[in-house]
Scaffold this active site. Sequence first.
Site, PDB file in Angstrom:
ATOM      1  CD  GLU A 196       1.630  -8.229   3.730  1.00  0.00           C
ATOM      2  OE1 GLU A 196       0.892  -8.660   4.609  1.00  0.00           O
ATOM      3  OE2 GLU A 196       1.676  -7.029   3.411  1.00  0.00           O
TER       4      GLU A 196
ATOM      5  CD  GLU B  96      -2.573  -1.683   2.285  1.00  0.00           C
ATOM      6  OE1 GLU B  96      -2.349  -1.118   3.374  1.00  0.00           O
ATOM      7  OE2 GLU B  96      -3.213  -2.746   2.197  1.00  0.00           O
TER       8      GLU B  96
ATOM      9  N   GLY C 247      -6.350  -8.107   1.343  1.00  0.00           N
ATOM     10  CA  GLY C 247      -7.687  -7.530   1.482  1.00  0.00           C
ATOM     11  C   GLY C 247      -8.694  -8.032   0.465  1.00  0.00           C
TER      12      GLY C 247
HETATM   13  P1  13P Z   1      -5.339  -8.529   4.929  1.00  0.00           P
HETATM   14  O1  13P Z   1      -5.036  -9.551   6.009  1.00  0.00           O
HETATM   15  O2  13P Z   1      -6.479  -7.643   5.270  1.00  0.00           O
HETATM   16  O3  13P Z   1      -5.461  -9.196   3.591  1.00  0.00           O
HETATM   17  O4  13P Z   1      -4.057  -7.565   4.830  1.00  0.00           O
HETATM   18  C1  13P Z   1      -2.813  -8.126   4.723  1.00  0.00           C
HETATM   19  C2  13P Z   1      -1.806  -7.066   4.894  1.00  0.00           C
HETATM   20  O5  13P Z   1      -1.668  -6.179   4.066  1.00  0.00           O
HETATM   21  C3  13P Z   1      -0.982  -7.092   6.103  1.00  0.00           C
HETATM   22  O6  13P Z   1       0.083  -6.211   6.008  1.00  0.00           O
END
Ligand code: 13P
Length: 246
Positions: free
Chosen positions: A164, A94, A170
């Site tokens: 990730e 992000e 998300g």
């Molecule tokens: P989510 O668990 O909501 O998919 O997010 C993962 C994340 O970006 C953790 O840094």
Amino acid sequence: MENLLVAANWKMHKTLQEAEEFAEDIKAAKAKASLLIFPPSPYLARLSALLEGTSVEVGAQNMHAEEKGAFTGEISAAMVKSCGASRVLLGHSERRQHFGETNASINGKVKAALKHGLKAMLCIGETSSERESGRTMDVLRAQLEECLGGVSAKEAGRITIAYEPVWAIGTGKTATPQQAQEAHAFIRKTLSGLFGKEYSKTRILYGGSVTPENAASLFREKDVDGALVGGASLDVGKFLKIGNAG
Ligand code: 13P
């Protein structure tokens, strides 16, 4: 191998009061995994104080690479440390997507964090189009090489990696345990190549739609050493279930 590490990335969620309640609940609970919370930075000092003397660690979600200066709205490594935090999350997708962070700018932050004695959790991961075009491992290798450039083998002992996949964050589309294992094994091999054999012990967490329901199957994989949890970490009950899933 050390025990699992389960980390909460709250992103831009919770008021200070909600954060304090979570900390009180976690203090009273038990988890098999080591726990770590990345709260919004205004709460770092308060949560560090509340969790002092427990095994729950606190870290910042981001920081600036410079020591100090005219950077309105930013926080430095020394500020993070002075709040009692031991860790910092760097290179989250992000941050790359919405705030223009690149492997080069993340590298500056990694070096600054390590210089100030913080433990750095570096996030890496491919997009869905990179995966679909068969470039996942090339992307991961480039992220590791570029984000960790100039880091000494000694400093690398304070690095943790969070794999990730961007498409899993998300979205509810968790990587399969096999996909996670394949990426983690590759990351481990790359780290050993960069820093030497002993870095095969570096903890590599999986992140992306981790829930109490799917955590155990991910943790069964040999190279999955824990989880970085977004959405499910906002609820203390769910977070603790993940912390006890291994
Ligand atoms: P989510 O668990 O909501 O998919 O997010 C993962 C994340 O970006 C953790 O840094």
